[in-house]
Scaffold this motif. Structure first.
Motif, PDB file in Angstrom:
ATOM      1  N   LEU A  34       0.852  -1.191   0.000  1.00 36.89           N
ATOM      2  CA  LEU A  34       0.000   0.000   0.000  1.00 36.89           C
ATOM      3  C   LEU A  34       0.885   1.237   0.000  1.00 36.89           C
ATOM      4  CD1 LEU A  34      -2.799   1.257   0.096  1.00 36.89           C
ATOM      5  CD2 LEU A  34      -2.699   1.178   2.584  1.00 36.89           C
ATOM      6  N   SER A  35       0.856   1.958  -1.101  1.00 36.89           N
ATOM      7  CA  SER A  35       1.625   3.197  -1.204  1.00 36.89           C
ATOM      8  C   SER A  35       0.678   4.369  -1.400  1.00 36.89           C
ATOM      9  CB  SER A  35       2.603   3.120  -2.384  1.00 36.89           C
ATOM     10  OG  SER A  35       1.897   2.926  -3.597  1.00 36.89           O
ATOM     11  N   ASN A  36       1.158   5.560  -1.081  1.00 42.49           N
ATOM     12  CA  ASN A  36       0.349   6.780  -1.234  1.00 42.49           C
ATOM     13  C   ASN A  36      -0.980   6.682  -0.476  1.00 42.49           C
ATOM     14  OD1 ASN A  36       1.794   6.295  -4.145  1.00 42.49           O
ATOM     15  ND2 ASN A  36       1.953   8.412  -3.454  1.00 42.49           N
ATOM     16  N   ALA A  37      -0.918   6.286   0.796  1.00 42.29           N
ATOM     17  CA  ALA A  37      -2.125   6.148   1.608  1.00 42.29           C
ATOM     18  C   ALA A  37      -2.863   7.475   1.763  1.00 42.29           C
ATOM     19  CB  ALA A  37      -1.760   5.590   2.979  1.00 42.29           C
TER      20      ALA A  37
ATOM     21  N   LEU B 141      -3.792   9.396  -0.463  1.00 42.89           N
ATOM     22  CA  LEU B 141      -4.837   9.477  -1.482  1.00 42.89           C
ATOM     23  C   LEU B 141      -6.146   8.914  -0.950  1.00 42.89           C
ATOM     24  CD1 LEU B 141      -2.848   8.298  -4.636  1.00 42.89           C
ATOM     25  CD2 LEU B 141      -3.548  10.625  -4.078  1.00 42.89           C
ATOM     26  N   LEU B 142      -6.041   7.847  -0.168  1.00 39.97           N
ATOM     27  CA  LEU B 142      -7.225   7.243   0.430  1.00 39.97           C
ATOM     28  C   LEU B 142      -7.868   8.213   1.414  1.00 39.97           C
ATOM     29  CD1 LEU B 142      -9.122   4.894   1.085  1.00 39.97           C
ATOM     30  CD2 LEU B 142      -7.402   4.033   2.667  1.00 39.97           C
TER      31      LEU B 142
ATOM     32  N   MET C   3      -6.423   4.514  -9.317  1.00 41.92           N
ATOM     33  CA  MET C   3      -6.159   4.444  -7.879  1.00 41.92           C
ATOM     34  C   MET C   3      -5.505   3.109  -7.517  1.00 41.92           C
ATOM     35  SD  MET C   3      -6.393   5.983  -4.914  1.00 41.92           S
ATOM     36  CE  MET C   3      -7.662   7.251  -4.892  1.00 41.92           C
TER      37      MET C   3
ATOM     38  N   ARG D 151      -1.886   3.308  -8.608  1.00 38.19           N
ATOM     39  CA  ARG D 151      -1.064   4.225  -7.819  1.00 38.19           C
ATOM     40  C   ARG D 151      -0.807   3.715  -6.397  1.00 38.19           C
ATOM     41  NH1 ARG D 151       3.164   7.329  -7.926  1.00 38.19           N
ATOM     42  NH2 ARG D 151       3.022   9.257  -6.738  1.00 38.19           N
ATOM     43  N   THR D 152      -1.837   3.096  -5.786  1.00 40.84           N
ATOM     44  CA  THR D 152      -1.684   2.621  -4.400  1.00 40.84           C
ATOM     45  C   THR D 152      -1.182   1.189  -4.335  1.00 40.84           C
ATOM     46  OG1 THR D 152      -3.992   1.878  -4.277  1.00 40.84           O
ATOM     47  CG2 THR D 152      -3.524   4.148  -3.607  1.00 40.84           C
TER      48      THR D 152
ATOM     49  N   ASN E 159      -2.979  -1.527  -4.293  1.00 43.33           N
ATOM     50  CA  ASN E 159      -3.827  -2.440  -3.530  1.00 43.33           C
ATOM     51  C   ASN E 159      -5.283  -2.192  -3.878  1.00 43.33           C
ATOM     52  OD1 ASN E 159      -5.347  -3.686  -1.285  1.00 43.33           O
ATOM     53  ND2 ASN E 159      -3.291  -4.073  -0.478  1.00 43.33           N
TER      54      ASN E 159
ATOM     55  N   VAL F 274      -8.107  -0.301  -1.628  1.00 38.71           N
ATOM     56  CA  VAL F 274      -8.319   1.158  -1.624  1.00 38.71           C
ATOM     57  C   VAL F 274      -9.536   1.526  -2.472  1.00 38.71           C
ATOM     58  CG1 VAL F 274      -7.327   3.391  -2.164  1.00 38.71           C
ATOM     59  CG2 VAL F 274      -5.909   1.628  -1.119  1.00 38.71           C
TER      60      VAL F 274
END
Length: 270
Positions: A75-78, A80-81, A190, A193-194, A196, A199
């Motif tokens: 999980l990257s760029n959390a 954004l969530l 999304m 980018r994340t 996962n 998300v």
């Protein structure tokens, strides 16, 4: 036509056929529970559980877990969530009245149903169809972008089935198709980018939970015939929102390592 594209098409058709079972199931449950809202929620949740189980077996069989960020968990760029959740909660202000007027048990059942919608649709379109379309376009230019667009268009197109139950609601279904296409594009980006699928699943749940809150009202409202001005304004707003979603998705897509995702798609067993 590649095997990957054929699988994508067949999975969508089969899922729609299973979803059609909720109509007779709802009719059979109504004499037992004696409340249309509960019978609708139970029938809808039941068929979606069946679809999720079937799709999960497909994911395991075809080794799609790495693509969806579930094995290993990434999980990257959390942030954004968090940003997406904040925006949705602000926009859902008008739905709070429906929640407050609903008993906790019905609200829980409604929440479970909306969660299953998010899980099923994301698993099908972003978790399976999307990577299969990447494989389909693998030998062509910009396979990721083409897969994002086609999976989003398919996601929007399946919402045309709303005309089966409500053939009189042409403009409403049209708006839903346009909105679904735009947000489907955003969900696919999304995921990229994340890294996962959970998300977009969670954001999808929030969107459905807030936008579908009016279904909690068991008072059947008589829909007025919309004027041409209302139709045009509503269509303009929906198109504008969809373009915003596509723009946000495109912004995310520009910051994605596409070669990494092509490698993940290549791991799918065929």
């Amino acid at each position: 036509m590649t095997k990957a594209f054929t699988y994508s098409f067949l999975l969508i058709i089969v899922s729609l056929m299973v979803l059609a079972l909720r109509v007779p199931l709802e009719a059979s449950l109504l004499p037992i529970v004696e409340r249309p809202l509960i019978s609708n929620l139970l029938a809808d949740s039941t068929v979606r559980v069946l679809i999720v189980i079937g799709l999960s077996f497909f994911v395991l069989q075809k080794r799609l877990l790495p693509f969806n960020g579930l094995k290993p968990f990434t999980l990257s760029n959390a942030q954004l969530l968090l940003l997406s959740v904040a925006i949705i909660l602000i926009l859902s202000y008008s739905s709070y009245g429906f929640y407050l007027a609903t008993t906790p048990s019905i609200l829980l059942l409604f929440g479970i149903g909306q969660a299953l919608i998010g899980i099923m649709e994301e698993l099908l379109f972003r978790g399976i169809v999307f990577p299969l379309l990447i494989l389909h376009f693998a030998n062509k230019k910009q396979p990721i972008i083409k897969a994002v667009w086609l999976s989003s268009l398919l996601f929007g197109a399946v919402h045309l089935v709303g005309l089966i139950r409500h053939p009189e609601n042409v403009w409403g279904v049209t708006n839903t198709v346009i909105f679904a296409t735009g947000i489907g594009f955003f969900f696919a980006c999304m995921l990229l980018r994340t890294g996962n699928i959970l998300v977009p699943v969670f954001i999808h749940f929030l969107v459905d939970f807030t936008n579908g809150a009016s279904a909690l009202s068991e008072v059947e409202a008589v829909a007025a015939v919309p004027t041409l001005t209302t139709v045009v304004l509503t269509l303009g707003v929906v198109i504008g929102m969809s373009l915003i979603f596509i723009g946000a998705g495109w912004f995310l897509l520009k910051r994605v390592d596409r070669e990494e995702w092509l490698q993940k798609a290549a791991l799918i067993r065929f």
